[in-house]
Design a protein around this motif. Structure first.
Motif, short mmCIF file in Angstrom:
data_model
loop_
_atom_site.label_atom_id
_atom_site.label_comp_id
_atom_site.label_asym_id
_atom_site.label_seq_id
_atom_site.Cartn_x
_atom_site.Cartn_y
_atom_site.Cartn_z
N LYS A 246 109.24 -23.22 138.60
CA LYS A 246 108.14 -22.40 139.08
C LYS A 246 106.83 -23.17 139.09
CE LYS A 246 105.75 -18.03 138.15
NZ LYS A 246 105.65 -16.84 137.27
N GLU A 247 106.62 -24.02 138.09
CA GLU A 247 105.37 -24.75 137.97
C GLU A 247 105.63 -26.21 137.68
OE1 GLU A 247 103.01 -22.91 134.97
OE2 GLU A 247 102.47 -21.18 136.21
N LYS B 12 101.22 -24.99 142.98
CA LYS B 12 102.53 -24.37 142.79
C LYS B 12 103.50 -25.38 142.19
CE LYS B 12 101.09 -20.54 144.77
NZ LYS B 12 100.93 -19.27 144.06
N ASN B 13 104.59 -25.68 142.90
CA ASN B 13 105.60 -26.60 142.36
C ASN B 13 105.54 -27.97 143.05
OD1 ASN B 13 106.47 -25.20 144.67
ND2 ASN B 13 108.62 -25.65 144.26
#
Length: 418
Positions: free
Chosen positions: A351-352, A392-393
């Motif tokens: 997710k991150e 984000k990713n």
């Protein structure tokens, strides 16, 4: 055209389609965890009977809606920063840093927390609502007198008398209860301790649920168009006026790695950071790395979509379109940065971004590691500008041999020590 050294091809392609966690499921989990925590504090500490108590159900009802955060407030009024430390959301060192930043910038402390990405606007609003109602005569189940009644230390009649007398004596409720002989000092101390525990649990629940609410309702950039986010990057507004904590950590990790290998650190670059951030947003929002060129070759993470004020590039493994990619710093910054730029890119199905994992991945890739340590084809390049973008990713860095006339990125947050 500047240096003709080819950018290393990317070894970290997108690992499948990123699918965010279902917010509705996560929200329910957080809410239930918060309720369980409050119930455990109320019943499990041995200060409250498990039967006949209305406090747990009242707390659950209030916390079913984050807009009711102020209704649960109790105790003496505290500063916003102290409430956040009590909640466990930040450390005292982080609060001290933000307070020092406030002296420098003159901003409200809540605005600084938002700017640094420590809190969302809804989290600040919710905690401020809680704070503003502390010390007031509210219907919170966390009031000291009500807790003493719930734990069987005093009767409702005792509480009503003490509250009536408090209106004219201006003493604290606990002092009146002790003076009148309704409760011992140890009983009041236990009540205050229980109240503090419940306030801590409530603050943690409020922050958690406000975070979920922000994401679910679109109070973050999730409902903002990529073009608007990119404009914020280019104008260095809002959260893009400074390195984010993850960007700062990655920049620091890279320079520490260089120092360990006898190389000087690379100055941060406002211009190249804009390029890195814009590219990370483009990769996430427009997925140019999932395309192919007219020869059928797949596009890598060094690719750019055709949905911005830049030339579209499908960067392939044979480096055919390298020059178009090198030109991006000039395109994105409108020639503020006039030199070529070179990129390391990373994406994850998580997710991150975890900055430490990013650096480890680059260290384990010969081509990525070569540019970080100026080895092999990069030997003698004397890199002097480093931009970092995390969105984000995706994690992106851009490097250049020319110094940036725009200067360094503001770094307003210290890294936590391990």
């Amino acid at each position: 055209m500047g240096s003709q050294i080819k950018i290393p091809e990317d070894h970290f392609p997108v690992n499948g389609t990123y699918r965010p966690q279902r917010k509705s499921d996560f929200a329910l989990n957080v809410q239930e965890s918060a309720k369980n925590l409050l119930s455990q504090v109320l019943v499990g500490v041995g200060l409250m009977k498990s039967s006949g108590s209305n406090a747990p159900s009242t707390l659950h009802k209030i916390l079913s809606n984050i807009n009711n955060a102020g209704k649960i407030a109790a105790g003496e009024r505290q500063l916003l920063g102290n409430l956040l430390v009590q909640s466990g959301h930040i450390t005292q060192d982080q609060l001290d840093f933000v307070l020092a930043e406030q002296k420098y910038s003159g901003e409200k402390i809540g605005d600084i927390f938002i700017r640094l990405g420590i809190l969302t606007e809804l989290q600040v609003k919710s905690i401020l609502s809680f704070q503003s109602n502390q010390g007031k005569a509210t219907d919170s189940p966390l009031r000291l007198g009500d807790l003493l009644v719930e734990t069987g230390q005093i009767s409702k009649a005792d509480l009503e008398y003490a509250l009536h007398k408090q209106k004219t004596s201006h003493k604290k409720l606990g002092e009146i209860l002790i003076d009148e002989g309704y409760a011992s000092s140890s009983c009041v101390a236990h009540g205050i301790k229980l109240q503090k525990m419940l306030i801590t649990a409530s603050l943690a629940a409020i922050i958690s649920m406000a975070s979920v609410k922000s994401s679910h309702a679109g109070n973050t950039e999730s409902n903002v168009s990529p073009q608007n986010i990119i404009q914020s990057v280019l104008h260095e507004s809002s959260q893009f006026s400074h390195f984010s904590p993850k960007e700062l950590e990655l920049w620091d990790l890279i320079n520490n790695y260089r120092r360990e290998n006898g190389l000087p650190p690379i100055n941060s670059s406002r211009s190249l950071t804009k390029v890195a951030r814009v590219h990370a947003i483009d990769l996430y929002s427009n997925t140019p790395a999932q395309g192919h060129d007219n020869r059928g070759l797949g596009c890598s993470l060094h690719s750019w979509s055709g949905k911005g004020n830049w030339q579209e590039v499908c960067y392939t493994k044979d480096n055919k379109y390298a020059e178009f990619m090198w030109d991006k710093p000039r395109e994105i910054t409108n020639f503020t940065y006039t030199g070529d730029g070179y990129e390391n890119a990373y994406s994850t199905s998580d997710k991150e971004i975890n900055p430490k994992r990013v650096l480890e991945a680059w260290k384990n890739s010969p081509s990525h590691n070569a540019i970080l340590l100026e080895k092999d084809q990069w030997a003698g390049s004397k890199l002097s500008a480093l931009g970092v973008g995390v969105y984000k990713n995706y994690a992106i860095i851009w490097l250049g041999t020319e110094s940036d006339p725009a200067g360094p990125v503001n770094t307003t947050m210290t890294l936590a020590s391990n």
